[in-house]
Design an enzyme around this catalytic site. Structure first.
Site, PDB file in Angstrom:
ATOM      1  N   ARG A  38      -4.981   1.128  -5.034  1.00 13.02           N
ATOM      2  CA  ARG A  38      -5.336   0.824  -3.655  1.00 13.02           C
ATOM      3  C   ARG A  38      -4.154   0.204  -2.927  1.00 13.02           C
ATOM      4  NH1 ARG A  38      -5.938  -3.434  -0.690  1.00 13.02           N
ATOM      5  NH2 ARG A  38      -6.959  -3.125   1.311  1.00 13.02           N
TER       6      ARG A  38
ATOM      7  N   ASN B  22      -2.883  -2.779  -7.471  1.00 16.24           N
ATOM      8  CA  ASN B  22      -3.519  -3.152  -6.206  1.00 16.24           C
ATOM      9  C   ASN B  22      -2.483  -3.814  -5.307  1.00 16.24           C
ATOM     10  OD1 ASN B  22      -5.919  -3.888  -4.434  1.00 16.24           O
ATOM     11  ND2 ASN B  22      -5.078  -5.923  -4.860  1.00 16.24           N
ATOM     12  N   GLU B  23      -2.333  -3.286  -4.103  1.00 11.60           N
ATOM     13  CA  GLU B  23      -1.430  -3.866  -3.106  1.00 11.60           C
ATOM     14  C   GLU B  23      -0.027  -4.054  -3.678  1.00 11.60           C
ATOM     15  OE1 GLU B  23      -3.442  -7.359  -1.667  1.00 11.60           O
ATOM     16  OE2 GLU B  23      -5.041  -6.194  -0.744  1.00 11.60           O
ATOM     17  N   ASN B  24       0.466  -3.010  -4.341  1.00 13.14           N
ATOM     18  CA  ASN B  24       1.804  -3.076  -4.927  1.00 13.14           C
ATOM     19  C   ASN B  24       2.908  -2.905  -3.893  1.00 13.14           C
ATOM     20  OD1 ASN B  24      -0.101  -1.512  -7.146  1.00 13.14           O
ATOM     21  ND2 ASN B  24       1.135  -3.156  -8.010  1.00 13.14           N
TER      22      ASN B  24
ATOM     23  N   ARG C 135       0.151  -7.336  -6.354  1.00 12.23           N
ATOM     24  CA  ARG C 135       1.075  -8.033  -5.451  1.00 12.23           C
ATOM     25  C   ARG C 135       2.351  -8.519  -6.156  1.00 12.23           C
ATOM     26  NH1 ARG C 135      -2.628 -11.742  -1.290  1.00 12.23           N
ATOM     27  NH2 ARG C 135      -3.976 -10.045  -0.567  1.00 12.23           N
TER      28      ARG C 135
END
Length: 786
Positions: free
Chosen positions: A430, A391-393, A355
């Site tokens: 992801r 993750n969730e970039n 994030r």
């Protein structure tokens, strides 16, 4: 020689002493220790982020002439500095990788001082500063859905080594699809600060019984620090698999004029493959990855999980039927990885680029360093098949600029770098669709029946996503459940939600307020609903031959700063077990699909009172992997049912029965071949209808081993229990007892939502008296005096 430094330390947080020895308000702690052991789930406070200090005294006695004295850290959060007395020896940035501080020179210098002799009696004072302050140029981001913990929350070791020692062994073990032809390459990196030039090395391969399979002795010239030692071809090794995780030992010893040093690593011979547009293969056969996730987080200790706790958790996963785990969202303890090797659990491990966007050069360099450390430190584990790069970039927020092309460029750099460090594993991310073409394996966001749509859309949505990517793997699915909350009509929320034809989580979906209708906001958060959602997913996965596998999110409830309004504040409650390992009902749904050892579980062990009309048909569900089951209600057989995984719900093992008012006893006898297993529950059936909540009762319901358990209940004006009440309740205590709170569980939280009109709290008592108080807005406060 290695010594665990888990004994008595002193710790203090929130100060910056001029000298680490000058602060009087230290508390005694043992390692591992997290400075956020309880405040991560405090309902009224933000968890602490700032500097903390630890100190101890070491008796340093290195047995090697000219040897090195090292402090080995298995992980510390998040910036760490090491001092010998007042001399700073080393600083490390990154809360999840292992690192070493060589304190040799600082120790020897201190031992020569008068202070050492006169004030410390020859012992060496060591102080360690940790700091988990918010820093935009560090990963992970504070926007992440987990706490960025501080402290010495993994083990610290004192290591004695000769002047020439082994820093790292890289053992590459592979086997072809047939399992007959294997290869073992062994390389070593040496720690050689004194520049020893020559030595003799010996490499041994030992089988699981400790017998020598092969060995080789060779003279080596130590120049660049790293050296290739052996490249062996082997015939017909025993194969590592999830069902039979056979491990060999590679033992490397180095002999020089400075002494001998040995290093051992476990390896396993296995072959894996992601078929393009197809399933996952292990050792030439299809294996459906049955997965979960793990955070390093536990009730009462936060990140400071002991080896026993980690072992308990990993064994519980295996008992549930797990053969795959994604370690979210950072490099985890070597203990967890060792257990994955020995238990037979395949692994996706990732760096904490999670994030927030993309920072500058300092940020990027930390990501590169953490990727390097993760791969090098866990290179030998046969369980690892995927290195996760992010993750969730696609989630912005930390920086004024959110540039997708710059994120793509850095993701490509990390992907290439990962393959350079280790081309035997795959890369994955992801939920960042604009980077999905960069990595080897991609997992889109699919939360059917929770953040979007209904759970019956799961297969359709997954197949549509599968067709977009070369290698598809679905990680993160499921939903929250407030432990001990149950429902007679769990799918009621689905009537409010439109089938969307898509199931991705979007900005704001985790909020309990505003936005579109969704089960995560408008559902009842009951265990009953989550069992149905999971049941549907698992029965569908049996009819998806192209599926590589999935990983539900997560195995255990964990603390998070971004969910203050959840029924247990600051807890992500999507776990299969609570934060203290208490199993939720959904644990047994997974077990019924994923395990072979005969089991049977009647839904409702934590549901003391059911409700409905007199004579109304009510469903009893049994989760079992047995071929058939016979149910008994109040001693009378209700017939035998055959299991059929496609007969939803409960694979056909369900009975519609008429309960009697008052106590009911349900027992099941299930059979698998010649094996019989049983389970039983008792519950009250309430036919009396309730009106609006009017009063609260508070009762002691258990007294055991110095722990008293109290239950608060909501009733209407006629004292009828309000079994659908979700009132918030706050417990407090005055006197000589101690409220067991800030655990992040349904029984250990002093402020939480009720489950079916009740909530429990526990008290650790002393010899004196105390008063427990329960308060709920709009309801008269009640207390009990003991």
């Amino acid at each position: 020689m290695r010594q665990d430094l888990g004994g008595i330390w002193e710790a203090v947080r929130g100060v910056e002493p001029g000298s680490p020895e000058s602060v009087p308000l230290w508390e005694n702690v043992t390692l591992p220790h997290c400075v956020n052991a309880v405040d991560g789930v405090h309902p009224d406070l933000n968890y602490y982020q700032g500097p903390s200090w630890y100190r101890t005294r070491l008796k340093v006695s290195n047995p090697y002439e000219n040897g090195r004295t090292l402090l080995h850290f298995e992980g510390a959060g998040q910036k760490t500095s090491v001092f010998v007395y007042t001399t700073e020896v080393k600083t490390h940035v990154g809360g999840y990788d292992e690192w070493t501080a060589d304190i040799t020179e600082a120790v020897e210098a201190f031992k020569k001082t008068d202070i050492c002799r006169e004030l410390f009696n020859g012992e060496v004072p060591v102080s360690i500063r940790t700091d988990n302050s918010r820093d935009l140029e560090m990963i992970p981001s504070d926007l992440s859905d987990f706490n960025i913990y501080g402290g010495l929350y993994r083990y610290v070791n004192l290591v004695y080594a000769p002047a020439l020692s082994i820093e790292k062994v890289f053992a590459f073990a592979e086997v072809d699809k047939t399992g007959k032809n294997a290869r073992l390459q062994v390389k070593a990196r040496f720690y050689n600060p004194d520049q020893v030039s020559s030595a003799e090395a010996e490499v041994k391969l030992l089988d699981q019984m400790g017998r020598i399979v092969r060995k080789e002795r060779l003279k080596v010239n130590i120049e660049g620090g790293s050296l290739s030692l052996t490249d062996w071809r082997l015939k017909n090794p025993l194969i590592w698999s999830t069902d039979r995780p056979v491990l060999y030992t590679v033992e490397v010893s180095i002999h020089s004029s400075n002494g001998e040093y040995k290093h051992a690593e476990k390896v396993g011979f296995r072959h894996f493959e992601f078929i393009e547009k197809g399933p996952f293969m292990l050792n030439g056969k299809r294996l459906l990855l049955k997965g979960t996730h793990r955070h390093e987080d536990h009730a009462g200790v936060a990140a400071a999980m002991t080896e026993d706790m980690i072992r308990t958790e990993m064994k519980m996963m295996k008992d549930m039927g797990v053969n795959f785990i994604r370690l979210g969202h950072y490099q985890q303890s070597r203990i967890a990885l060792d257990l994955c090797d020995s238990l037979g659990i395949l692994v996706w491990e990732e760096i904490p680029w999670c994030r927030g966007g993309l920072g500058g050069d300092v940020y990027k360099e930390q990501a590169r360093r953490m990727l390097t450390n993760m791969i090098e430190q866990h290179y030998n584990h046969p369980s690892i098949i995927i290195w996760g790069l992010g993750n969730e970039n696609d989630w912005p927020g930390d920086f004024s600029q959110f540039d997708k092309e710059k994120i793509r460029a850095f993701m490509k750099e990390l992907n290439d770098f990962s393959h350079k460090l280790d081309n035997s594993r795959k890369t994955a991310i992801r939920r960042c669709d604009f980077c999905s073409d960069i990595v080897d394996v991609y997992s889109p966001s699919i939360w059917a029946g929770w953040y979007r749509g209904v759970y019956t859309e799961y297969k359709k949505v997954s197949e549509a996503e599968f067709k977009k990517y070369k290698h598809f793997l679905h990680v993160e699915w499921g939903g929250d459940s407030h432990a001990r909350r149950h429902s007679e009509n769990p799918d009621n929320a689905l009537m409010k939600v439109q089938a969307a034809g898509e199931a991705d989580e979007r900005a704001g979906d985790a909020s309990l307020y505003g936005g579109s209708t969704r089960v995560s906001k408008d559902g009842d958060w009951s265990e009953s609903y989550i069992c149905n959602l999971v049941d549907w997913h698992l029965k569908e996965q049996e009819t998806m031959p192209w599926l590589t596998g999935t990983a539900q999110w997560p195995f255990k409830d964990f603390s998070t700063p971004v969910r203050p309004d959840n029924p247990v504040p600051y807890m992500n409650q999507k776990g299969v077990v609570e934060r203290d390992f208490t199993k939720k009902e959904v644990f047994y749904v997974y077990q019924s699909y994923w395990t072979d050892k005969p089991m049977a579980h009647i839904y409702g062990h934590s549901w003391p009172v059911r409700w409905g009309e007199a004579g109304e048909d009510k469903m009893i569900k049994v989760y079992s992997n047995c071929d058939e089951a016979e149910l008994f209600l109040n001693g009378k057989s209700q017939g035998v049912k055959k299991r059929n995984s496609q007969d939803f719900p409960a694979a056909g093992l369900r009975w519609n029965l008429k309960f009697i008012a008052g106590e009911n006893h349900v027992r099941v006898v299930a059979r698998k071949g010649k094996v019989t297993v049983e389970d039983s529950i008792r519950f009250q059936y309430q036919t009396a209808k309730w009106s609006a909540p009017a009063r609260m009762t508070l009762t002691k319901i258990e007294d055991k081993d110095g722990i008293q358990t109290f239950e608060a209940k909501i009733v209407d004006e006629n004292n009828v229990p309000c079994l659908d009440a979700r009132n918030w309740v706050r417990f407090s205590l005055a006197g000589d007892g101690e409220l067991i709170e800030h655990q992040g569980t349904s029984w250990g939280s002093s402020f939480l939502q009720m489950y079916n009109g009740r909530a429990i709290i526990r008290v650790k008592s002393t010899k004196g008296g105390y008063v427990v108080v329960a308060k709920s807005e709009g309801i008269p406060t009640v207390s009990i005096n003991l």
